[in-house]
Design an enzyme around this catalytic site. Structure first.
Site, PDB file in Angstrom:
ATOM      1  N   THR A 148       9.992 -12.949 -24.679  1.00  0.00           N
ATOM      2  CA  THR A 148      10.563 -11.602 -24.541  1.00  0.00           C
ATOM      3  C   THR A 148       9.414 -10.607 -24.720  1.00  0.00           C
ATOM      4  O   THR A 148       8.395 -10.934 -25.326  1.00  0.00           O
ATOM      5  CB  THR A 148      11.629 -11.320 -25.610  1.00  0.00           C
ATOM      6  OG1 THR A 148      10.993 -11.386 -26.884  1.00  0.00           O
ATOM      7  CG2 THR A 148      12.749 -12.322 -25.567  1.00  0.00           C
ATOM      8  N   GLU A 182      16.892 -14.253 -23.047  1.00  0.00           N
ATOM      9  CA  GLU A 182      17.568 -15.321 -23.798  1.00  0.00           C
ATOM     10  C   GLU A 182      18.740 -15.917 -23.019  1.00  0.00           C
ATOM     11  O   GLU A 182      19.329 -16.905 -23.439  1.00  0.00           O
ATOM     12  CB  GLU A 182      18.102 -14.771 -25.130  1.00  0.00           C
ATOM     13  CG  GLU A 182      17.029 -14.399 -26.143  1.00  0.00           C
ATOM     14  CD  GLU A 182      16.505 -12.974 -25.988  1.00  0.00           C
ATOM     15  OE1 GLU A 182      16.652 -12.414 -24.898  1.00  0.00           O
ATOM     16  OE2 GLU A 182      15.947 -12.430 -26.963  1.00  0.00           O
ATOM     17  N   LYS A 219      23.113   8.203 -33.613  1.00  0.00           N
ATOM     18  CA  LYS A 219      24.205   8.296 -34.587  1.00  0.00           C
ATOM     19  C   LYS A 219      24.264   9.718 -35.124  1.00  0.00           C
ATOM     20  O   LYS A 219      23.440  10.116 -35.944  1.00  0.00           O
ATOM     21  CB  LYS A 219      23.993   7.294 -35.714  1.00  0.00           C
ATOM     22  CG  LYS A 219      24.050   5.891 -35.179  1.00  0.00           C
ATOM     23  CD  LYS A 219      23.789   4.839 -36.237  1.00  0.00           C
ATOM     24  CE  LYS A 219      23.776   3.466 -35.596  1.00  0.00           C
ATOM     25  NZ  LYS A 219      22.556   2.718 -35.775  1.00  0.00           N
ATOM     26  N   TRP A 233      28.866   7.807 -32.596  1.00  0.00           N
ATOM     27  CA  TRP A 233      27.794   7.275 -31.766  1.00  0.00           C
ATOM     28  C   TRP A 233      27.742   8.023 -30.435  1.00  0.00           C
ATOM     29  O   TRP A 233      28.758   8.215 -29.789  1.00  0.00           O
ATOM     30  CB  TRP A 233      28.018   5.781 -31.475  1.00  0.00           C
ATOM     31  CG  TRP A 233      27.739   4.914 -32.658  1.00  0.00           C
ATOM     32  CD1 TRP A 233      27.492   5.336 -33.930  1.00  0.00           C
ATOM     33  CD2 TRP A 233      27.675   3.490 -32.679  1.00  0.00           C
ATOM     34  NE1 TRP A 233      27.272   4.260 -34.749  1.00  0.00           N
ATOM     35  CE2 TRP A 233      27.384   3.110 -33.999  1.00  0.00           C
ATOM     36  CE3 TRP A 233      27.829   2.500 -31.712  1.00  0.00           C
ATOM     37  CZ2 TRP A 233      27.244   1.776 -34.386  1.00  0.00           C
ATOM     38  CZ3 TRP A 233      27.702   1.181 -32.093  1.00  0.00           C
ATOM     39  CH2 TRP A 233      27.406   0.820 -33.421  1.00  0.00           C
TER      40      TRP A 233
HETATM   41  P1  ADP Z   1      13.413  -7.340 -23.555  1.00  0.00           P
HETATM   42  O1  ADP Z   1      14.556  -7.560 -24.480  1.00  0.00           O
HETATM   43  O2  ADP Z   1      12.172  -8.004 -23.964  1.00  0.00           O
HETATM   44  O3  ADP Z   1      13.250  -5.911 -23.101  1.00  0.00           O
HETATM   45  P2  ADP Z   1      14.947  -8.484 -21.450  1.00  0.00           P
HETATM   46  O4  ADP Z   1      14.528  -8.356 -20.052  1.00  0.00           O
HETATM   47  O5  ADP Z   1      15.414  -9.771 -21.946  1.00  0.00           O
HETATM   48  O6  ADP Z   1      13.688  -8.094 -22.211  1.00  0.00           O
HETATM   49  O7  ADP Z   1      15.935  -7.328 -21.797  1.00  0.00           O
HETATM   50  C1  ADP Z   1      17.289  -7.535 -22.034  1.00  0.00           C
HETATM   51  C2  ADP Z   1      17.935  -6.237 -22.351  1.00  0.00           C
HETATM   52  O8  ADP Z   1      17.762  -5.312 -21.278  1.00  0.00           O
HETATM   53  C3  ADP Z   1      19.410  -6.308 -22.547  1.00  0.00           C
HETATM   54  O9  ADP Z   1      19.726  -6.756 -23.835  1.00  0.00           O
HETATM   55  C4  ADP Z   1      19.828  -4.872 -22.290  1.00  0.00           C
HETATM   56  O10 ADP Z   1      19.629  -4.051 -23.427  1.00  0.00           O
HETATM   57  C5  ADP Z   1      18.868  -4.423 -21.235  1.00  0.00           C
HETATM   58  N1  ADP Z   1      19.517  -4.504 -19.917  1.00  0.00           N
HETATM   59  C6  ADP Z   1      19.430  -5.487 -19.011  1.00  0.00           C
HETATM   60  N2  ADP Z   1      20.160  -5.186 -17.916  1.00  0.00           N
HETATM   61  C7  ADP Z   1      20.735  -3.988 -18.135  1.00  0.00           C
HETATM   62  C8  ADP Z   1      21.613  -3.124 -17.393  1.00  0.00           C
HETATM   63  N3  ADP Z   1      22.027  -3.430 -16.177  1.00  0.00           N
HETATM   64  N4  ADP Z   1      22.000  -1.969 -17.976  1.00  0.00           N
HETATM   65  C9  ADP Z   1      21.573  -1.633 -19.204  1.00  0.00           C
HETATM   66  N5  ADP Z   1      20.748  -2.384 -19.945  1.00  0.00           N
HETATM   67  C10 ADP Z   1      20.334  -3.546 -19.425  1.00  0.00           C
END
Ligand code: ADP
Length: 544
Positions: free
Chosen positions: A187, A332, A440, A445
């Site tokens: 990640t 993940e 917050k 929120w």
């Molecule tokens: P990192 O966590 O390292 O940035 P990831 O690519 O695994 O890398 O990111 C996953 C996160 O990206 C998700 O948990 C979410 O917060 C965000 N995410 C992914 N797709 C979307 C989406 N379509 N809209 C909003 N947030 C998104």
């Protein structure tokens, strides 16, 4: 017991065997680092993946050892996907956009035995090689005569093409347990050290089946697919596997991700489906608009990785007739979790109501179970309004991190996503925030994504981020950070007035800071933690 199905492990090598056997002449087209366009086929890719597997064996790289890649989307990276995993080794895709120190840390944590790199990344290799003593083979993805002279002295320096040339192009792939690890991706580490996610052959093949489904990517042998999302970012969302599973043509953009280059490649190769994060699509949209262009073959784009602003979805749909599929997932989760395909009953709704569904991140794909819970872990109603923490589980979701010495990330067998969401009665999920980005204010929120989406709908706004600023009275208040469109002189007050009637008064940002650009992370997402460090001083007044 009498009679039962056969035992055949789900292995990644079978995907390529299938593609080579039944779609052997289907093309894989790549824009190379060298600048030219390279054409090959699934048939030829299988031969070279076989040569790659033999070459790794000849180098003495053992089963389950890690082979790192620092590479753009292209045919050589595709061969490594199959040659490394198919032969029982572990493909470790490294994100070249990270800081070299972080890349070195990841290479060492993963204990990579070899690293294969595109020539664009020679400076990274030079910066990290001395710290990565476990890497016995530095393999340049080029012909022998293109090996940069100044790399001489690097342990086990070799040209990929030379290694392949020495090997035969046929192979009987080894057969092993489908739960064997196949690939590893870290990640991006926006919070703390990066964490490794280890995929298995089984999880990858199941995910590929799921990705191809009609309500997911709807992939077929009639498609031409361009993953803009990098192969170093969660395996390009599984497209290199799902394309082989369906026999879809693959088009790889290499390092050229600007609007003009993407447009030219899509046009020339009849691309029907493309996938990427919102920031890349901005470049393409601007190029299409500025030059009055259209992409008649492009039927749909998948936008995910960060929230697709409704204004962007509308632009694709209304101005260019390109259908947008909003998707959500995580490293993940291999990464697909939800995808926003409408149901039959939505087709009867008027355009605006349909759009209200389409902007959500979508409904779970079969294989992904979801729950939305409060701070105590109690399930919240699926009413499309109550926001809570999203938990997931399923066969392509991580059970732990690679070499994790800390506690398991799971809560009662469920993986906490760190996303705050609502789910409606039909199961459509909408992300209101990441837990760490939510604002917050006075015990309530405020969704930073909602406030950003409104700003993005303003014609003078090119990019917008909303962050929490500490506030003595309300704990936190929203601060909007905006990049104006070129030539615009938009001011604070008129932008804040744009919020009137769109959200409750108390949710309207307190202030606006205009900036020349917003920092993006290694996967193309806005770096809100950086913005918080820079702008979120209590009581700081900002102006534009
Ligand atoms: P990192 O966590 O390292 O940035 P990831 O690519 O695994 O890398 O990111 C996953 C996160 O990206 C998700 O948990 C979410 O917060 C965000 N995410 C992914 N797709 C979307 C989406 N379509 N809209 C909003 N947030 C998104």
């Amino acid at each position: 017991m009498l009679g039962l199905m056969q035992e055949h492990p789900l292995l990644i090598s079978h995907l390529l065997d299938f593609a080579a056997r039944y779609h052997g002449d289907t093309e894989i087209v790549s824009r190379r680092v060298e600048g030219d366009i390279h054409r090959t086929t699934y048939g030829a890719a299988r031969q070279r993946a076989a040569q790659c597997a033999h070459a790794l064996a000849a180098l003495g790289i053992g089963q389950q050892e890690r082979v790192g890649t620092l590479a753009w989307n292209g045919y050589r990276h595709f061969e490594l996907y199959y040659g490394v995993s198919g032969s029982g080794r572990i493909l470790h895709t490294l994100n070249p956009r990270l800081h070299p120190q972080q890349i070195a840390w990841i290479v060492n944590h993963a204990d990579d035995r070899a690293v294969c790199f595109d020539l664009s990344f020679v400076p990274i290799v030079k910066a990290i090689a001395a710290q990565c003593s476990g890497v016995k083979h530095w393999i340049a993805l080029c012909a022998p005569d293109a090996l940069p002279a100044d790399l001489a002295g690097l342990p086990g320096l070799a040209s990929y093409e030379a290694l392949l040339n020495a090997q035969p192009g046929d192979i009987t792939w080894p057969v092993f347990d489908e739960h064997t690890a196949s690939s590893l991706c870290y990640t991006s580490g926006t919070t703390g050290n990066p964490k490794g996610v280890l995929y298995s052959h089984r999880s990858t093949v199941l995910h590929a089946y799921a990705a191809a489904l009609p309500d997911v990517m709807n992939l077929s042998a009639r498609d031409s697919v361009l993953p803009v999302v990098p192969m170093f970012h969660v395996n390009a969302w599984g497209i290199p596997y799902a394309a082989a599973l369906t026999g879809a043509k693959l088009v790889f953009p290499g390092p050229a991700l600007d609007g003009k280059s993407l447009y030219e490649l899509m046009q020339a190769e009849g691309v029907t489906l493309a996938a990427g994060v919102p920031t890349v699509w901005m470049g393409l949209l601007n190029h299409l608009r500025d030059n009055h262009l259209r992409l008649p073959a492009l039927q749909r784009t998948i936008i995910g990785g960060a929230a697709a602003a409704p204004a962007m979805i509308r632009a694709f749909e209304d101005e260019f007739g390109i259908h947008v599929l909003h998707a959500w997932g995580m490293t993940e989760m291999s990464p697909l979790g939800t995808l926003c395909s409408l149901k039959n009953k939505h087709l009867a709704l008027d355009k605006d109501a349909q759009f209200g569904v389409q902007v959500k991140q979508g409904r779970p794909i079969f294989g992904v179970d979801v729950r939305v819970v409060d701070g105590n872990g109690t399930d919240l109603p699926w009413d499309g309004k109550t926001a809570g923490n999203l938990l997931v589980r399923g066969p392509w979701i991580a059970s732990d991190y690679f070499r994790n010495d800390g506690p398991s990330p799971l809560q009662d067998g469920w993986f906490p996503t760190g996303d705050v969401v609502t789910i409606d009665a039909d199961g459509f999920m909408q992300i209101t925030d990441r837990t760490k980005d939510v604002i917050k204010s006075g015990g309530e929120w405020i969704s930073s994504i909602e406030l950003e989406n409104i700003a993005m709908a303003h014609p003078d706004v090119a990019m917008a981020a909303c962050i929490a600023r500490p506030d003595p009275k309300w704990d936190e208040r929203p601060l909007l950070i905006v990049v104006r469109r070129e030539g615009s002189s938009l001011d604070r007050d008129s932008l804040l007035r744009f919020y009137d009637g769109k959200v409750a008064k108390w949710m309207i940002p307190d202030d606006v800071v205009f900036v020349p650009s917003i920092p993006l992370g290694a996967t193309g997402k806005m770096l809100k933690n950086r913005l918080r460090e820079q702008f979120a001083q209590a009581g700081q007044t900002a102006s534009g």
